[in-house]
Design a protein around this motif. Sequence first.
Motif, PDB file in Angstrom:
ATOM      1  N   ASP A 255       3.898   5.738  -5.555  1.00 59.28           N
ATOM      2  CA  ASP A 255       3.852   5.784  -7.017  1.00 59.28           C
ATOM      3  C   ASP A 255       2.729   6.687  -7.495  1.00 59.28           C
ATOM      4  O   ASP A 255       2.897   7.466  -8.436  1.00 59.28           O
ATOM      5  CB  ASP A 255       3.676   4.381  -7.604  1.00 59.28           C
ATOM      6  CG  ASP A 255       4.927   3.531  -7.480  1.00 59.28           C
ATOM      7  OD1 ASP A 255       6.000   4.080  -7.180  1.00 59.28           O
ATOM      8  OD2 ASP A 255       4.820   2.305  -7.686  1.00 59.28           O
ATOM      9  N   ASP A 256       1.581   6.603  -6.849  1.00 61.36           N
ATOM     10  CA  ASP A 256       0.440   7.430  -7.220  1.00 61.36           C
ATOM     11  C   ASP A 256       0.768   8.913  -7.043  1.00 61.36           C
ATOM     12  O   ASP A 256       0.447   9.739  -7.909  1.00 61.36           O
ATOM     13  CB  ASP A 256      -0.786   7.037  -6.379  1.00 61.36           C
ATOM     14  CG  ASP A 256      -2.052   7.702  -6.855  1.00 61.36           C
ATOM     15  OD1 ASP A 256      -2.276   7.741  -8.082  1.00 61.36           O
ATOM     16  OD2 ASP A 256      -2.833   8.168  -6.000  1.00 61.36           O
ATOM     17  N   ASN A 257       1.431   9.254  -5.951  1.00 59.66           N
ATOM     18  CA  ASN A 257       1.828  10.644  -5.730  1.00 59.66           C
ATOM     19  C   ASN A 257       2.813  11.127  -6.785  1.00 59.66           C
ATOM     20  O   ASN A 257       2.722  12.260  -7.254  1.00 59.66           O
ATOM     21  CB  ASN A 257       2.417  10.815  -4.335  1.00 59.66           C
ATOM     22  CG  ASN A 257       1.369  10.796  -3.260  1.00 59.66           C
ATOM     23  OD1 ASN A 257       0.187  11.002  -3.517  1.00 59.66           O
ATOM     24  ND2 ASN A 257       1.784  10.536  -2.035  1.00 59.66           N
ATOM     25  N   LEU A 258       3.748  10.278  -7.177  1.00 63.80           N
ATOM     26  CA  LEU A 258       4.696  10.660  -8.225  1.00 63.80           C
ATOM     27  C   LEU A 258       3.995  10.880  -9.559  1.00 63.80           C
ATOM     28  O   LEU A 258       4.316  11.817 -10.293  1.00 63.80           O
ATOM     29  CB  LEU A 258       5.777   9.585  -8.368  1.00 63.80           C
ATOM     30  CG  LEU A 258       6.808   9.521  -7.253  1.00 63.80           C
ATOM     31  CD1 LEU A 258       7.695   8.301  -7.423  1.00 63.80           C
ATOM     32  CD2 LEU A 258       7.632  10.785  -7.216  1.00 63.80           C
ATOM     33  N   VAL A 259       3.044  10.030  -9.875  1.00 63.65           N
ATOM     34  CA  VAL A 259       2.298  10.180 -11.128  1.00 63.65           C
ATOM     35  C   VAL A 259       1.487  11.480 -11.106  1.00 63.65           C
ATOM     36  O   VAL A 259       1.446  12.215 -12.092  1.00 63.65           O
ATOM     37  CB  VAL A 259       1.398   8.952 -11.380  1.00 63.65           C
ATOM     38  CG1 VAL A 259       0.428   9.200 -12.514  1.00 63.65           C
ATOM     39  CG2 VAL A 259       2.255   7.722 -11.673  1.00 63.65           C
ATOM     40  N   LYS A 260       0.852  11.776  -9.981  1.00 57.52           N
ATOM     41  CA  LYS A 260       0.086  13.025  -9.866  1.00 57.52           C
ATOM     42  C   LYS A 260       0.995  14.234 -10.004  1.00 57.52           C
ATOM     43  O   LYS A 260       0.647  15.211 -10.673  1.00 57.52           O
ATOM     44  CB  LYS A 260      -0.658  13.063  -8.527  1.00 57.52           C
ATOM     45  CG  LYS A 260      -1.839  12.124  -8.460  1.00 57.52           C
ATOM     46  CD  LYS A 260      -2.484  12.163  -7.093  1.00 57.52           C
ATOM     47  CE  LYS A 260      -3.617  11.163  -6.984  1.00 57.52           C
ATOM     48  NZ  LYS A 260      -4.204  11.149  -5.621  1.00 57.52           N
ATOM     49  N   LEU A 261       2.150  14.182  -9.358  1.00 51.59           N
ATOM     50  CA  LEU A 261       3.103  15.275  -9.461  1.00 51.59           C
ATOM     51  C   LEU A 261       3.568  15.454 -10.902  1.00 51.59           C
ATOM     52  O   LEU A 261       3.662  16.572 -11.401  1.00 51.59           O
ATOM     53  CB  LEU A 261       4.300  15.026  -8.540  1.00 51.59           C
ATOM     54  CG  LEU A 261       5.402  16.073  -8.567  1.00 51.59           C
ATOM     55  CD1 LEU A 261       4.860  17.428  -8.128  1.00 51.59           C
ATOM     56  CD2 LEU A 261       6.547  15.640  -7.664  1.00 51.59           C
ATOM     57  N   THR A 262       3.812  14.353 -11.584  1.00 51.82           N
ATOM     58  CA  THR A 262       4.226  14.415 -12.982  1.00 51.82           C
ATOM     59  C   THR A 262       3.141  15.056 -13.839  1.00 51.82           C
ATOM     60  O   THR A 262       3.438  15.854 -14.737  1.00 51.82           O
ATOM     61  CB  THR A 262       4.558  13.005 -13.500  1.00 51.82           C
ATOM     62  OG1 THR A 262       5.578  12.454 -12.674  1.00 51.82           O
ATOM     63  CG2 THR A 262       5.046  13.039 -14.926  1.00 51.82           C
ATOM     64  N   ALA A 263       1.885  14.714 -13.580  1.00 50.82           N
ATOM     65  CA  ALA A 263       0.778  15.308 -14.338  1.00 50.82           C
ATOM     66  C   ALA A 263       0.725  16.819 -14.116  1.00 50.82           C
ATOM     67  O   ALA A 263       0.488  17.583 -15.061  1.00 50.82           O
ATOM     68  CB  ALA A 263      -0.536  14.659 -13.933  1.00 50.82           C
ATOM     69  N   ILE A 264       0.962  17.244 -12.884  1.00 50.50           N
ATOM     70  CA  ILE A 264       0.970  18.678 -12.586  1.00 50.50           C
ATOM     71  C   ILE A 264       2.095  19.368 -13.341  1.00 50.50           C
ATOM     72  O   ILE A 264       1.899  20.402 -13.985  1.00 50.50           O
ATOM     73  CB  ILE A 264       1.090  18.911 -11.069  1.00 50.50           C
ATOM     74  CG1 ILE A 264      -0.196  18.481 -10.371  1.00 50.50           C
ATOM     75  CG2 ILE A 264       1.420  20.370 -10.759  1.00 50.50           C
ATOM     76  CD1 ILE A 264      -0.091  18.417  -8.858  1.00 50.50           C
ATOM     77  N   VAL A 265       3.280  18.786 -13.275  1.00 52.86           N
ATOM     78  CA  VAL A 265       4.436  19.373 -13.963  1.00 52.86           C
ATOM     79  C   VAL A 265       4.180  19.414 -15.471  1.00 52.86           C
ATOM     80  O   VAL A 265       4.470  20.416 -16.126  1.00 52.86           O
ATOM     81  CB  VAL A 265       5.724  18.586 -13.639  1.00 52.86           C
ATOM     82  CG1 VAL A 265       6.871  19.018 -14.529  1.00 52.86           C
ATOM     83  CG2 VAL A 265       6.086  18.752 -12.176  1.00 52.86           C
ATOM     84  N   GLN A 266       3.614  18.350 -16.015  1.00 48.87           N
ATOM     85  CA  GLN A 266       3.334  18.314 -17.446  1.00 48.87           C
ATOM     86  C   GLN A 266       2.356  19.422 -17.838  1.00 48.87           C
ATOM     87  O   GLN A 266       2.558  20.105 -18.836  1.00 48.87           O
ATOM     88  CB  GLN A 266       2.777  16.956 -17.844  1.00 48.87           C
ATOM     89  CG  GLN A 266       2.571  16.822 -19.338  1.00 48.87           C
ATOM     90  CD  GLN A 266       2.069  15.435 -19.718  1.00 48.87           C
ATOM     91  OE1 GLN A 266       1.458  14.749 -18.922  1.00 48.87           O
ATOM     92  NE2 GLN A 266       2.341  15.050 -20.940  1.00 48.87           N
TER      93      GLN A 266
ATOM     94  N   GLU B 164       0.826  -1.211   0.000  1.00 43.22           N
ATOM     95  CA  GLU B 164       0.000   0.000   0.000  1.00 43.22           C
ATOM     96  C   GLU B 164       0.859   1.261   0.000  1.00 43.22           C
ATOM     97  O   GLU B 164       0.557   2.222  -0.704  1.00 43.22           O
ATOM     98  CB  GLU B 164      -0.950   0.001   1.198  1.00 43.22           C
ATOM     99  CG  GLU B 164      -2.102  -0.956   1.051  1.00 43.22           C
ATOM    100  CD  GLU B 164      -2.982  -1.041   2.297  1.00 43.22           C
ATOM    101  OE1 GLU B 164      -2.595  -0.499   3.361  1.00 43.22           O
ATOM    102  OE2 GLU B 164      -4.051  -1.668   2.189  1.00 43.22           O
ATOM    103  N   VAL B 165       1.909   1.271   0.792  1.00 39.51           N
ATOM    104  CA  VAL B 165       2.803   2.424   0.826  1.00 39.51           C
ATOM    105  C   VAL B 165       3.461   2.612  -0.536  1.00 39.51           C
ATOM    106  O   VAL B 165       3.557   3.734  -1.043  1.00 39.51           O
ATOM    107  CB  VAL B 165       3.867   2.262   1.942  1.00 39.51           C
ATOM    108  CG1 VAL B 165       4.982   3.287   1.796  1.00 39.51           C
ATOM    109  CG2 VAL B 165       3.221   2.367   3.306  1.00 39.51           C
ATOM    110  N   SER B 166       3.887   1.532  -1.143  1.00 40.04           N
ATOM    111  CA  SER B 166       4.513   1.597  -2.454  1.00 40.04           C
ATOM    112  C   SER B 166       3.556   2.154  -3.499  1.00 40.04           C
ATOM    113  O   SER B 166       3.914   3.028  -4.294  1.00 40.04           O
ATOM    114  CB  SER B 166       4.992   0.203  -2.865  1.00 40.04           C
ATOM    115  OG  SER B 166       5.578   0.249  -4.132  1.00 40.04           O
ATOM    116  N   VAL B 167       2.330   1.672  -3.493  1.00 42.11           N
ATOM    117  CA  VAL B 167       1.325   2.147  -4.453  1.00 42.11           C
ATOM    118  C   VAL B 167       1.025   3.625  -4.213  1.00 42.11           C
ATOM    119  O   VAL B 167       0.925   4.409  -5.159  1.00 42.11           O
ATOM    120  CB  VAL B 167       0.042   1.297  -4.358  1.00 42.11           C
ATOM    121  CG1 VAL B 167      -1.113   1.945  -5.102  1.00 42.11           C
ATOM    122  CG2 VAL B 167       0.297  -0.107  -4.895  1.00 42.11           C
ATOM    123  N   LYS B 168       0.907   4.024  -2.954  1.00 40.92           N
ATOM    124  CA  LYS B 168       0.622   5.421  -2.621  1.00 40.92           C
ATOM    125  C   LYS B 168       1.751   6.328  -3.100  1.00 40.92           C
ATOM    126  O   LYS B 168       1.511   7.393  -3.674  1.00 40.92           O
ATOM    127  CB  LYS B 168       0.418   5.565  -1.118  1.00 40.92           C
ATOM    128  CG  LYS B 168       0.086   6.964  -0.685  1.00 40.92           C
ATOM    129  CD  LYS B 168      -0.107   7.026   0.817  1.00 40.92           C
ATOM    130  CE  LYS B 168      -0.314   8.459   1.268  1.00 40.92           C
ATOM    131  NZ  LYS B 168      -0.392   8.575   2.717  1.00 40.92           N
TER     132      LYS B 168
END
Length: 108
Positions: free
Chosen positions: A61-72, A55-59
Amino acid sequence: MLFDDKSFSDLLRDIYNNTKKKEVQIVGLIDQLKPMIKNMTDASLMVPLIKEYLEVSVKNDDNLVKLTAIVQRLLVASNKGSSGDEMALSESERAQLLEAAQDLMDKS
């Protein structure tokens, strides 16, 4: 550059590499724990630990993907704005992105 010497492609590469590395770590952890599980009591102790780790790993990864979407979105808006296009982010969109970024930082 996003920050220091990190580009957007560097960020994407880091996300990919971290995900692959965690996959190997999780498989290794499970392989190490399998021989320790001899009965239901052992399983009832080990499975919650594995679940929490996943769960921690998925969370993360999810935060990194969200951050990437913001940066994009910021990069796309920046490029549109620099070309004279009026499609750059509005004040409300900027506020929404900043709020989303702050939420991610607070949750981490």
